[in-house]
Design an enzyme around this catalytic site. Structure first.
Site, PDB file in Angstrom:
ATOM      1  N   GLU A 172      66.514 160.141  10.549  1.00 52.18           N
ATOM      2  CA  GLU A 172      65.285 160.621  11.327  1.00 52.18           C
ATOM      3  C   GLU A 172      65.892 161.537  12.482  1.00 52.18           C
ATOM      4  O   GLU A 172      65.953 161.319  13.459  1.00 52.18           O
ATOM      5  CB  GLU A 172      65.035 159.220  12.205  1.00 52.18           C
ATOM      6  CG  GLU A 172      64.125 158.368  11.237  1.00 52.18           C
ATOM      7  CD  GLU A 172      63.538 157.145  12.126  1.00 52.18           C
ATOM      8  OE1 GLU A 172      63.512 157.120  13.384  1.00 52.18           O
ATOM      9  OE2 GLU A 172      62.932 156.288  11.646  1.00 52.18           O
ATOM     10  N   GLU A 260      61.971 153.586   5.282  1.00 54.96           N
ATOM     11  CA  GLU A 260      62.071 152.727   6.157  1.00 54.96           C
ATOM     12  C   GLU A 260      60.714 152.424   6.952  1.00 54.96           C
ATOM     13  O   GLU A 260      60.101 153.406   7.281  1.00 54.96           O
ATOM     14  CB  GLU A 260      63.076 153.067   7.528  1.00 54.96           C
ATOM     15  CG  GLU A 260      63.358 152.094   8.604  1.00 54.96           C
ATOM     16  CD  GLU A 260      64.261 152.635   9.648  1.00 54.96           C
ATOM     17  OE1 GLU A 260      65.089 153.191   9.377  1.00 54.96           O
ATOM     18  OE2 GLU A 260      63.629 152.764  10.811  1.00 54.96           O
TER      19      GLU A 260
HETATM   20  C1  IDC Z   1      66.598 149.896  15.870  1.00 58.50           C
HETATM   21  C2  IDC Z   1      67.332 148.608  15.539  1.00 58.50           C
HETATM   22  C3  IDC Z   1      67.666 148.019  17.191  1.00 58.50           C
HETATM   23  C4  IDC Z   1      68.438 149.131  17.866  1.00 58.50           C
HETATM   24  C5  IDC Z   1      67.929 150.551  17.710  1.00 58.50           C
HETATM   25  C6  IDC Z   1      69.041 151.452  18.225  1.00 58.50           C
HETATM   26  O1  IDC Z   1      66.086 147.831  15.197  1.00 58.50           O
HETATM   27  O2  IDC Z   1      67.948 146.840  17.144  1.00 58.50           O
HETATM   28  O3  IDC Z   1      68.710 148.819  19.168  1.00 58.50           O
HETATM   29  O4  IDC Z   1      67.535 150.800  16.334  1.00 58.50           O
HETATM   30  O5  IDC Z   1      70.093 151.621  17.430  1.00 58.50           O
HETATM   31  C7  IDC Z   1      64.242 153.661  13.675  1.00 58.50           C
HETATM   32  C8  IDC Z   1      65.425 153.797  13.146  1.00 58.50           C
HETATM   33  C9  IDC Z   1      66.046 152.552  13.476  1.00 58.50           C
HETATM   34  C10 IDC Z   1      65.644 151.515  14.584  1.00 58.50           C
HETATM   35  C11 IDC Z   1      64.050 151.416  14.091  1.00 58.50           C
HETATM   36  C12 IDC Z   1      63.614 150.335  15.025  1.00 58.50           C
HETATM   37  O6  IDC Z   1      65.784 154.407  12.180  1.00 58.50           O
HETATM   38  O7  IDC Z   1      67.557 152.629  13.528  1.00 58.50           O
HETATM   39  O8  IDC Z   1      66.278 150.296  14.592  1.00 58.50           O
HETATM   40  N1  IDC Z   1      63.610 152.512  14.006  1.00 58.50           N
HETATM   41  O9  IDC Z   1      63.456 150.925  16.389  1.00 58.50           O
HETATM   42  N2  IDC Z   1      63.144 154.481  13.714  1.00 58.50           N
HETATM   43  C13 IDC Z   1      62.025 154.224  14.049  1.00 58.50           C
HETATM   44  C14 IDC Z   1      62.193 152.830  14.310  1.00 58.50           C
END
Ligand code: IDC
Length: 341
Positions: A172, A260
Site C-alpha cells: 500500500e 486485502e
Molecule cells: C494492521 C494490523 C495491526 C498492525 C498494523 C501496523 O492489523 O495489527 O498494528 O497493521 O502494522 C492495511 C495494511 C495492514 C494493516 C491493515 C489493518 O495493509 O498491514 O494491518 N490495513 O489496519 N491497510 C489498510 C488496513
C-alpha cells in the site's frame, strides 16, 4: 515362499511411495469437484481485459486469506492448517505478508526463509500463493527498491515457471506517493526483473492512497500483460465511493484484485461490519473479482479470524474462530452471499 516375501516387500514399497508423494492428495483432488479452482486445474493465471482467467481462458475467482505480518504471526501457518483451510473452507489462495518495516524484512532478512517455507507448503497443497512485499509505514516503494529488486529476483528465480506463485510488489503506497511518478516507475523496474526469470507469472501492483485509487492507475496503466491492480478496503469505512472507483477502472478494461480486505475499521479493529461486508462480497462476486481477507492470525483485534490462543500444540482452527473468522468461513466458498438489505 521367497517369491511371496518379495511381492509383499514390493507392495509395501509401493504403498509408502503413494503415501509419501502426495499421490493420494491428487487422486482425492481429482475426484473432489469443490477443488476445481486449485492450481493443477488452472495453471498460470492470465489477465484478459478486466477478467482474471485460467490457462484455458475461463474466468476464475481466487478467494483466500492473508497472513498478518509473518515477523509476528507465523506459528499458525503450517501444512495442517493450510490443508484444513483448503479442504474445509475452500480457499484456493494464501497471501504471505512480508512487512518491510516494523521489524520486517529490512531488519530481519532471514524472514525470507519463512516466506520460502510457506510457499513450499502452498505448492504442496496445490494452492496459489501471493508473495506480498508489505510496504506500509515506508509509504513509498522506492525507499527500499534495491532490496525489493534483490528479493524478487531471488524468489522468482527459485520459483521460475511455477504457476502457484503470484507476486505482489508493493502492498500500500500511501501519504501522497503518486501513481504516475512513484509507483508506476517502480513497477516498471520490478516487473521485467520477475518476468525475465518467470515470464508467465501473475503480478499484483499496489495503487496510490493505500491501494484504493485504482481509477488513477486505470487512466495510466502499465504496459505489460498479466497485471492486476490492487484495491484494498475495510468494510467498517469504505463503501460506494470506492466501489465506484473499481467500476471506473473495470470500464477502462484493467483487472482489479482485492489482495486485502477486512471486516473491521481500517485500523484493523473497531468491531466487525457484516452488512457492509455482504454488500462488498456481492459486488465482488457479481464481477468475479478475487479477494483475500485480512488476517489469518490470533491478534486481539476485530479483523483477525482466530481468537487469541495460547496452546499452539493442540491448535484447531474451527474451535478457535473469532466473530470475523466465523463470518469469513461462511462466505469463502459460497458464490452469492445473502444480502439482508
Ligand atoms: C494492521 C494490523 C495491526 C498492525 C498494523 C501496523 O492489523 O495489527 O498494528 O497493521 O502494522 C492495511 C495494511 C495492514 C494493516 C491493515 C489493518 O495493509 O498491514 O494491518 N490495513 O489496519 N491497510 C489498510 C488496513
Amino acid at each position: 515362499m521367497k517369491k511371496e516375501i518379495i511381492l509383499i516387500c514390493i507392495i509395501i514399497v509401493l504403498i509408502s511411495i503413494i503415501l509419501f508423494t502426495g499421490v493420494i492428495d491428487s487422486i482425492y483432488l481429482n475426484f473432489n469437484k469443490e477443488n476445481n479452482n486449485l492450481v493443477s486445474k488452472n495453471g498460470f493465471l492470465k489477465v484478459e481485459g478486466k477478467d482474471l482467467t485460467n490457462k484455458r481462458g475461463d474466468t476464475i475467482q481466487l478467494k483466500g486469506l492473508s497472513s498478518h505480518g509473518i515477523q509476528w504471526y507465523s506459528d499458525m501457518i503450517n501444512y495442517k492448517n493450510l490443508k484444513h483451510l483448503r479442504d474445509e473452507w475452500g480457499i484456493n489462495v494464501f497471501r504471505i505478508a512480508l512487512y518491510t518495516l516494523e521489524g520486517g524484512y529490512i531488519y530481519k532478512p532471514n524472514l525470507k526463509e519463512k516466506v520460502i517455507e510457506i510457499i513450499d507448503i502452498a505448492i504442496e497443497l496445490n494452492l496459489y500463493v501471493i508473495v506480498d512485499w508489505h510496504i506500509l509505514s515506508d509509504n513509498n516503494p522506492n525507499l527500499y527498491k534495491e532490496q525489493a529488486k534483490d528479493f524478487f529476483n531471488e524468489i522468482s528465480l527459485k520459483y521460475k515457471n511455477i504457476p502457484n506463485v503470484i507476486y505482489e510488489i508493493c502492498n500500500e503506497p500511501n501519504s501522497g506517493v503518486s501513481w504516475d511518478y512513484d509507483i508506476k516507475p517502480y513497477a516498471e523496474e520490478i516487473i521485467p526483473l520477475i518476468r525475465n526469470n518467470s515470464k508467465k507469472s501473475l503480478i499484483i501492483v499496489g495503487t496510490q492512497n493505500w491501494s484504493q485509487d485504482v481509477d488513477i492507475a486505470a487512466d495510466n496503466p502499465l504496459d505489460f500483460n498479466n497485471i492486476v491492480y490492487a484495491c484494498h478496503f475495510y468494510s467498517g469505512d469504505h463503501d460506494e465511493e470506492l466501489r465506484k472507483k473499481i467500476d471506473y477502472a473495470l470500464n477502462k478494461n484493467i483487472s482489479i484484485f482485492i489482495s486485502e480486505w477486512g471486516v473491521s475499521k481500517p485500523d484493523g479493529d473497531g468491531g466487525i461490519h457484516i452488512e457492509e461486508s455482504n454488500e462488498w462480497i456481492n459486488f465482488l462476486d457479481e464481477r468475479n473479482i478475487s479477494w483475500i481477507n485480512w488476517s489469518f492470525s490470533d491478534k486481539k483485534e476485530s479483523s483477525a479470524i482466530l481468537s487469541y490462543y495460547n496452546n499452539l500444540e493442540h491448535y484447531n482452527i474451527d474451535d478457535n474462530l473469532s466473530p470475523a473468522g466465523e463470518y469469513i468461513k461462511t462466505i469463502i466458498n459460497t458464490k452469492k452471499t445473502n444480502n439482508k438489505k
